[in-house]
Design an enzyme around this catalytic site. Sequence first.
Site, PDB file in Angstrom:
ATOM      1  N   GLY A 163       5.850  -2.135   3.745  1.00  0.00           N
ATOM      2  CA  GLY A 163       4.779  -2.060   4.736  1.00  0.00           C
ATOM      3  C   GLY A 163       3.633  -2.958   4.303  1.00  0.00           C
ATOM      4  NE  ARG A 164      -0.880  -0.478   6.744  1.00  0.00           N
ATOM      5  CZ  ARG A 164      -0.782   0.424   7.726  1.00  0.00           C
ATOM      6  NH1 ARG A 164      -1.034   0.081   8.962  1.00  0.00           N
ATOM      7  NH2 ARG A 164      -0.461   1.666   7.473  1.00  0.00           N
ATOM      8  CB  ILE A 165       0.717  -1.177   0.009  1.00  0.00           C
ATOM      9  CG1 ILE A 165      -0.618  -0.621   0.545  1.00  0.00           C
ATOM     10  CG2 ILE A 165       0.693  -1.248  -1.506  1.00  0.00           C
ATOM     11  CD1 ILE A 165      -0.875   0.841   0.219  1.00  0.00           C
ATOM     12  NE  ARG A 242       0.040  10.653  -0.264  1.00  0.00           N
ATOM     13  CZ  ARG A 242      -0.996   9.793  -0.276  1.00  0.00           C
ATOM     14  NH1 ARG A 242      -1.135   8.923  -1.248  1.00  0.00           N
ATOM     15  NH2 ARG A 242      -1.913   9.832   0.683  1.00  0.00           N
ATOM     16  CD  GLU A 271      -1.930  12.588  -6.924  1.00  0.00           C
ATOM     17  OE1 GLU A 271      -2.969  12.594  -6.241  1.00  0.00           O
ATOM     18  OE2 GLU A 271      -1.122  11.665  -6.899  1.00  0.00           O
ATOM     19  CG  HIS A 289      -4.256   9.162  -5.884  1.00  0.00           C
ATOM     20  ND1 HIS A 289      -3.528  10.105  -5.221  1.00  0.00           N
ATOM     21  CD2 HIS A 289      -4.364   8.121  -5.015  1.00  0.00           C
ATOM     22  CE1 HIS A 289      -3.219   9.675  -4.010  1.00  0.00           C
ATOM     23  NE2 HIS A 289      -3.718   8.463  -3.861  1.00  0.00           N
TER      24      HIS A 289
HETATM   25  P1  NAP Z   1       2.746   1.258   5.815  1.00  0.00           P
HETATM   26  O1  NAP Z   1       2.247  -0.084   6.207  1.00  0.00           O
HETATM   27  O2  NAP Z   1       3.007   2.259   6.871  1.00  0.00           O
HETATM   28  O3  NAP Z   1       4.027   1.042   4.889  1.00  0.00           O
HETATM   29  C1  NAP Z   1       4.929   2.059   4.581  1.00  0.00           C
HETATM   30  C2  NAP Z   1       6.324   1.456   4.589  1.00  0.00           C
HETATM   31  O4  NAP Z   1       7.253   2.443   4.181  1.00  0.00           O
HETATM   32  C3  NAP Z   1       6.734   0.973   5.981  1.00  0.00           C
HETATM   33  O5  NAP Z   1       7.334  -0.288   5.868  1.00  0.00           O
HETATM   34  C4  NAP Z   1       7.724   2.026   6.408  1.00  0.00           C
HETATM   35  O6  NAP Z   1       8.724   1.551   7.265  1.00  0.00           O
HETATM   36  C5  NAP Z   1       8.347   2.419   5.093  1.00  0.00           C
HETATM   37  N1  NAP Z   1       8.961   3.732   5.201  1.00  0.00           N
HETATM   38  C6  NAP Z   1       8.441   4.856   5.740  1.00  0.00           C
HETATM   39  N2  NAP Z   1       9.298   5.881   5.636  1.00  0.00           N
HETATM   40  C7  NAP Z   1      10.411   5.372   5.043  1.00  0.00           C
HETATM   41  C8  NAP Z   1      11.656   5.933   4.654  1.00  0.00           C
HETATM   42  N3  NAP Z   1      11.952   7.217   4.890  1.00  0.00           N
HETATM   43  N4  NAP Z   1      12.553   5.144   4.046  1.00  0.00           N
HETATM   44  C9  NAP Z   1      12.282   3.844   3.818  1.00  0.00           C
HETATM   45  N5  NAP Z   1      11.117   3.253   4.157  1.00  0.00           N
HETATM   46  C10 NAP Z   1      10.193   4.017   4.757  1.00  0.00           C
HETATM   47  O7  NAP Z   1       1.695   1.943   4.842  1.00  0.00           O
HETATM   48  P2  NAP Z   1       0.824   1.253   3.684  1.00  0.00           P
HETATM   49  O8  NAP Z   1      -0.542   0.986   4.197  1.00  0.00           O
HETATM   50  O9  NAP Z   1       1.603   0.164   3.049  1.00  0.00           O
HETATM   51  O10 NAP Z   1       0.706   2.494   2.684  1.00  0.00           O
HETATM   52  C11 NAP Z   1       1.877   3.046   2.112  1.00  0.00           C
HETATM   53  C12 NAP Z   1       1.569   4.316   1.370  1.00  0.00           C
HETATM   54  O11 NAP Z   1       0.847   4.025   0.183  1.00  0.00           O
HETATM   55  C13 NAP Z   1       0.653   5.301   2.097  1.00  0.00           C
HETATM   56  O12 NAP Z   1       1.349   6.083   3.046  1.00  0.00           O
HETATM   57  C14 NAP Z   1       0.106   6.142   0.968  1.00  0.00           C
HETATM   58  O13 NAP Z   1       0.963   7.241   0.720  1.00  0.00           O
HETATM   59  C15 NAP Z   1       0.161   5.183  -0.223  1.00  0.00           C
HETATM   60  N6  NAP Z   1      -1.186   4.810  -0.673  1.00  0.00           N
HETATM   61  C16 NAP Z   1      -1.538   5.087  -1.955  1.00  0.00           C
HETATM   62  C17 NAP Z   1      -2.786   4.731  -2.406  1.00  0.00           C
HETATM   63  C18 NAP Z   1      -3.198   4.978  -3.828  1.00  0.00           C
HETATM   64  O14 NAP Z   1      -4.377   5.177  -4.080  1.00  0.00           O
HETATM   65  N7  NAP Z   1      -2.260   4.964  -4.761  1.00  0.00           N
HETATM   66  C19 NAP Z   1      -3.720   4.142  -1.540  1.00  0.00           C
HETATM   67  C20 NAP Z   1      -3.318   3.868  -0.238  1.00  0.00           C
HETATM   68  C21 NAP Z   1      -2.046   4.213   0.187  1.00  0.00           C
HETATM   69  P3  NAP Z   1       8.384   1.014   8.739  1.00  0.00           P
HETATM   70  O15 NAP Z   1       7.979  -0.407   8.556  1.00  0.00           O
HETATM   71  O16 NAP Z   1       9.652   1.185   9.485  1.00  0.00           O
HETATM   72  O17 NAP Z   1       7.258   1.872   9.277  1.00  0.00           O
END
Ligand code: NAP
Length: 323
Positions: A163-165, A242, A271, A289
């Site tokens: 995804g974005r990250i 997560r 956590e 985190h």
């Molecule tokens: P995002 O753009 O929605 O990216 C998530 C990716 O995971 C998407 O490509 C999604 O697929 C894929 N995905 C979702 N469910 C799946 C599954 N069951 N099997 C395989 N792939 C799957 O979100 P993001 O902005 O990158 O953020 C991702 C996550 O990072 C957040 O949800 C959060 O939990 C975590 N995060 C952590 C921190 C930290 O402080 N460590 C900060 C921010 C976020 P699709 O493209 O099909 O939707």
Amino acid sequence: MTTHSGARPDTTVRRTPLLQHAPLPDMLLEALSQDHEIVDFNTLTAAAFRERAPEFEILLTNGEDTVARERMQSLPALGLIANFGVGYDGIDMQAAADHGVRVSNTPDVLTDDVADLAMGLLLAASRQFPAAQRFLESGGWAAGGFTWTRRVSGSRLGIVGMGRIGEAVARRAWAFDMPVRYFSRRQKPGMGYECEPLLMGLATWADALVVCLPGGKETKGLIDAKILQALGPQGILVNVGRGSVVEEDALIRTLHAGELGGAGLDVFATEPRVPNELQGLPNVVLTPHIGSATWQTRQAMSALVVENIRAYQQGLPLVTPVG
Ligand code: NAP
């Protein structure tokens, strides 16, 4: 000034109450308190909550909080859950839909920080920065050099969740000459990276896996003992997604058995509890985190929460809606 009737006009504009359901930064609370009364859920007695519940149209939360169906049911006027964070696995989205409650989050503005941290954890775990510092500070250097570690540049990077990250991590990996493949829900043919249809295939191929998945039922425990063993004794696991995505007991077992090379972890199963078995290991780097915890990003996240609330109150589409 008086009115024609001689009565003083009511100049006290009643500020809309917002229910704060989780810890939030002062900068956000200060910005919101100009127009709103912030009511901290944790300071309300059960009776006070029941009495005030019908007033709350907006609930403020963060990415680590749980907002269950029961909470939504107890807030009859609830229309918006404004989440300070991108991950919303703690919010019962089905219940929100059932109750006509809209949800907003703070995507994009935190992507670069989290990707920076992922690369930092990969470098720190592979090159054992914290252990090297402990070695230096405890006087070990005078008696000889620090242990040799493993190279990051040119090694194979598997991204779990493109995804974005995930994509921002892949962009950074390019500068380290790292071939990138990924496993995700959908293929992203336009990105130019090879998609592995099976997570096991990715783990077998990669020297390091970076987990950028959201939490929730669908991703729970995806990284299990078999995946970690496939990554192998020289492999590094980084998790900035997560904690629930990784089976923490399996991670501990494989690390202690030497079946996994190392780990860099920003998120954990429960956590803020971090198992003792993960602490003090030379090949494991732990952060509390802090993926998005820079001043710049927290400011941008705060601004986005305010914009979403403003849009909701003006009857406009949310700036960054979820679902
Ligand atoms: P995002 O753009 O929605 O990216 C998530 C990716 O995971 C998407 O490509 C999604 O697929 C894929 N995905 C979702 N469910 C799946 C599954 N069951 N099997 C395989 N792939 C799957 O979100 P993001 O902005 O990158 O953020 C991702 C996550 O990072 C957040 O949800 C959060 O939990 C975590 N995060 C952590 C921190 C930290 O402080 N460590 C900060 C921010 C976020 P699709 O493209 O099909 O939707």
